[in-house]
Design an enzyme around this catalytic site. Structure first.
Site, mmCIF file in Angstrom:
data_model
loop_
_atom_site.group_PDB
_atom_site.id
_atom_site.type_symbol
_atom_site.label_atom_id
_atom_site.label_comp_id
_atom_site.label_asym_id
_atom_site.label_seq_id
_atom_site.Cartn_x
_atom_site.Cartn_y
_atom_site.Cartn_z
ATOM 1 N N GLU A 53 8.513 -14.683 -10.283
ATOM 2 C CA GLU A 53 7.870 -13.380 -10.054
ATOM 3 C C GLU A 53 7.369 -12.743 -11.335
ATOM 4 O OE1 GLU A 53 11.275 -11.334 -7.983
ATOM 5 O OE2 GLU A 53 9.610 -10.586 -6.764
ATOM 6 N N ARG A 70 4.009 -0.099 -4.737
ATOM 7 C CA ARG A 70 3.773 -0.684 -3.419
ATOM 8 C C ARG A 70 2.491 -1.505 -3.367
ATOM 9 N NH1 ARG A 70 7.092 2.189 0.353
ATOM 10 N NH2 ARG A 70 5.932 1.170 1.993
ATOM 11 N N TRP A 129 -2.624 -2.789 -1.722
ATOM 12 C CA TRP A 129 -2.315 -4.208 -1.873
ATOM 13 C C TRP A 129 -3.242 -4.899 -0.878
ATOM 14 C CZ3 TRP A 129 -0.722 -8.477 0.909
ATOM 15 C CH2 TRP A 129 -0.281 -9.570 0.154
ATOM 16 N N CYS A 183 0.827 -1.192 0.000
ATOM 17 C CA CYS A 183 0.000 0.000 0.000
ATOM 18 C C CYS A 183 0.871 1.255 0.000
ATOM 19 C CB CYS A 183 -0.953 0.082 1.183
ATOM 20 S SG CYS A 183 -2.063 -1.307 1.304
ATOM 21 N N ASN A 198 -2.423 1.602 5.781
ATOM 22 C CA ASN A 198 -1.529 0.540 5.335
ATOM 23 C C ASN A 198 -1.230 -0.325 6.547
ATOM 24 O OD1 ASN A 198 0.519 -1.057 4.273
ATOM 25 N ND2 ASN A 198 2.081 0.544 4.488
ATOM 26 N N GLY A 199 -1.355 -1.643 6.419
ATOM 27 C CA GLY A 199 -1.063 -2.527 7.539
ATOM 28 C C GLY A 199 -2.219 -3.457 7.820
ATOM 29 N N GLU A 201 18.130 -17.246 -6.966
ATOM 30 C CA GLU A 201 17.690 -15.902 -7.355
ATOM 31 C C GLU A 201 17.181 -15.906 -8.799
ATOM 32 O OE1 GLU A 201 16.900 -13.272 -6.025
ATOM 33 O OE2 GLU A 201 17.241 -11.601 -7.380
ATOM 34 N N LYS A 247 13.340 -14.795 -9.795
ATOM 35 C CA LYS A 247 13.044 -13.734 -10.769
ATOM 36 C C LYS A 247 12.045 -14.259 -11.811
ATOM 37 C CE LYS A 247 14.259 -10.668 -9.158
ATOM 38 N NZ LYS A 247 14.932 -10.705 -7.931
ATOM 39 N N LYS A 295 5.982 -4.134 -3.752
ATOM 40 C CA LYS A 295 7.413 -3.909 -3.577
ATOM 41 C C LYS A 295 7.867 -4.123 -2.136
ATOM 42 C CE LYS A 295 11.535 -2.667 -4.854
ATOM 43 N NZ LYS A 295 12.300 -3.715 -5.524
ATOM 44 N N HIS A 307 20.314 -36.463 -6.048
ATOM 45 C CA HIS A 307 19.545 -36.842 -4.856
ATOM 46 C C HIS A 307 18.046 -36.609 -5.067
ATOM 47 C CE1 HIS A 307 23.212 -37.493 -2.608
ATOM 48 N NE2 HIS A 307 23.682 -36.377 -3.158
#
Ligand code: M6R
Length: 614
Positions: free
Chosen positions: A491, A27, A75, A2, A101-102, A484, A488, A609, A507
């Site tokens: 996402e 955000r 968000w 948010c 926000n929260g 990583e 990427k 973000k 394995h």
């Protein structure tokens, strides 16, 4: 999660707020809304979906002129991302509007209380409960600032709340706990934002708000108090980047621009790290050298990409300092009763400085007596403020949701920390440290070489656009690079991607390999023959089972070329520093694959973000 904006001044609040939301949209982009105080009433508009939907609505139905306003880009946590659940939420009498926000953890109990009082909620959000509580206080005669203090004292959880009162034009009030909020100081105007990007086009003077603090802004003044109304201490600072850093500069995506900024970001993060006697200095480390010498253990915490940066760093830090170093997901850390104490240095890595899991983990570590050192890219954010020491990465604002320059500079800052500890603990001679520093100083050029050769990787993306799954393998410091690379791709391209330690192949993971699976393999430099040769053997095993191999290895590595369907050449670097160059082609690949698939690279679905809720 948010983005929040507040404004009081002589400009059009609607324009300033929407402009701020545009810069904060990374955000959260489930919905957006704005509320203004105009002619003794609240005028508001809100729309599900990206900010563009709200802008279309405002173009069709402009709000009245006003110099006082708030805005929100969401968000979603509580309630679906639809128009009704979008912020701002307005109190029943219509007098108060607020954005949040929260997560209000005790919202169910508060909602029951309000319903018993005859109030019917119109949305599924926890936020509306706060709007109704605030409205009830104000309708009962309380001043908006006093009302917000009263309400905040009753709230549990994480919140940034920004509110306006229809009968208090020219005033915006805000409060924060466990969630970010900064004040922007202008001439005859003041701003509030989740981060400075909200107001960077207007001012670079900012004020950090502390935990459980409240601020009231008018056009000419700002006052900060605690939740009991006592004046509070704050820190004012100058933002060291400007609007141009928050724009795309001709690139199609912020992410692509940020990938290209990596040489500069690395160079900036290396600046000013030498003392006059040539030794390494980290000015921001406010932990006494004697304390650093007594450290017996290092625990690195972070989430997502920051966690992988920590995994890369572990190899170097243990090698240089001989201090045992563990790396842990911040989201798991405090829930497993970890053994940490005064002789453990906890290193918290966070680009945003606001990740809730990391923040809670550092508080826990401090309660256990550990010193916390933050590696952070965001001045004025909560994690460095609450840490005992900080190394800032100087990457500039990272706006693409997928972290790129954030990662590389986090790895670099960890290397600096490792070398500094080696210097303090005398585990390396000065000339050995100087040799690594000299190699680090060559890294901006080496990353630039990788960028200059990106055409091959761009072509690969088009070729693999229909693949449902991709595997990434690496050994040693190449293993977190593989993780990583897979993150990427998940996402951005929304496809199944996994990273494995190449030594683990036999394995289990080898069972998934067939001719339809592309496998990226990061090959260590030839200096460490055992690691290198074993990885080359792994590639042969994969090839024997028909998979396509995309190999990242030193450009002139002839030993690997026969087994690579595609060889992505990397510059020569030492094994410990190889992640700085090997990660870059994987970033480019993910960015391009997502572009080819028509995805929004900067705002991938379901993500935000900074993750400011646990
Ligand atoms: O701001 P932080 O570094 O604390 O963020 C941690 C993660 O949320 C972040 O790295 C996330 O995994 C990125 N989207 C990865 O690209």
């Amino acid at each position: 999660m948010c983005g929040i904006v507040g404004y009081v001044g002589t400009k059009s609040a609607q324009e300033v707020v929407v402009d701020g939301l545009r810069r904060l949209e990374y955000r959260g982009y489930d919905s957006a809304g704005v509320a203004l105080v105009a002619d003794g009433a609240i005028a508001s508009a809100k729309k599900a979906g990206k900010l563009a939907n709200l802008e279309n609505e405002l173009a069709a139905l402009p709000l009245p002129a006003s110099g006082t306003g708030i805005g929100h880009t969401r968000w979603a946590t509580h309630g679906a991302p639809n128009d009704i659940n979008a912020h701002p939420h307005v109190s029943r009498s219509g007098r108060v509007a607020l954005v949040h926000n929260g997560i209000i953890e005790n919202f169910a109990a508060l909602r029951t209380e309000l319903e018993a009082d005859g109030l019917t909620m119109t949305s599924e959000t926890d936020t509306e409960v706060v709007a109704q509580l605030l409205g009830r206080e104000v309708d009962g005669g309380a001043d908006i600032a006093e009302a917000l203090r009263t309400v905040c004292r009753r709230l549990e959880g994480a919140f940034t709340i920004v509110a306006v009162d229809a009968q208090a034009p020219g005033r915006v009030v805000a409060a924060r706990r466990n969630s970010p909020l900064v004040v922007g100081l202008g001439e005859g105007e003041n701003f509030l934002g989740s981060d400075v990007a909200a107001f960077i086009s207007h001012t670079r003077e900012a004020v950090e708000l502390g935990q459980d603090q409240m601020v009231e802004i008018t056009a000419d003044d700002w006052q900060v108090t605690d939740f009991d109304g006592n004046p509070a201490t704050t820190k004012r600072y100058h933002v060291d980047w400007d609007l141009s850093a928050a724009q795309k500069d001709g690139f199609d995506w912020f992410m692509r621009k940020e990938i290209h900024e990596q040489p500069r970001a690395l160079a900036d993060t290396l600046l000013g790290r030498y003392a006059e006697d040539g030794s390494l200095t980290l000015d921001e480390i406010r932990i006494a050298v004697s304390e650093l010498r007594s450290i017996q253990r290092i625990v690195i915490i972070g989430c997502g990409t920051a966690h992988y940066a920590g995994m890369v760093a572990k190899y170097a830090i243990e090698h240089w300092t001989r201090i045992p170093c563990e790396v842990e997901l911040a989201s798991e850390f405090r829930y497993r009763d970890p053994i940490v104490g005064p002789q453990t240095l906890v290193v918290a890595i966070s680009q945003s400085g606001e990740t809730a899991d990391t923040l809670m983990a550092i508080r826990y570590a401090q309660e256990q007596g550990s010193k916390v050192l933050a590696i952070c890219n965001t001045n004025g954010s909560t994690i460095p403020r609450e840490s005992n020491a900080v190394i800032y990465t100087h990457a500039g604002p990272e706006i693409g949701v997928a972290s790129t320059k954030g990662f590389l500079t986090q790895v670099l800052a960890c290397y600096l920390l490792g070398l500094y500890l080696a210097q303090v603990k005398n585990t390396k001679f000065g000339d050995e440290i100087a040799a690594v520093m000299s190699e680090l100083e060559s890294m901006p050029d080496k990353v630039q070489q990788v960028l200059d050769a990106q055409q091959q990787v761009l072509g690969l993306a088009a070729e693999f656009s229909d693949n449902p799954s991709v595997l990434f393998l690496g050994r040693h410091a190449g293993y977190p690079v593989a993780l990583e690379g897979a993150l990427k791709l998940k996402e951005l391209a929304y496809i199944h991607a996994e990273g494995f330690a190449a030594g683990e192949l036999k394995h289990g993971p080898i069972a998934v390999i067939d001719q339809d699976l592309p496998v990226f393999v990061v090959v260590p430099p030839r200096g460490r023959d055992m690691l290198h040769d074993k990885t080359v053997s792994n590639i042969q095993e994969i090839r024997a089972r028909g998979a396509r191999t995309i190999v990242l290895a030193e450009a002139d590595d002839q030993t690997v070329a026969p087994y690579a369907d595609v060889l992505i050449g990397l510059p020569k670097v030492s094994t410990l520093l190889q992640p700085l160059v090997a990660t870059v082609p994987l970033q480019i690949f993910a960015c391009e694959l997502a572009t080819v698939k028509g995805h929004d690279v900067d705002q991938p679905r379901n993500l935000a973000k900074s993750v400011t809720v646990e």
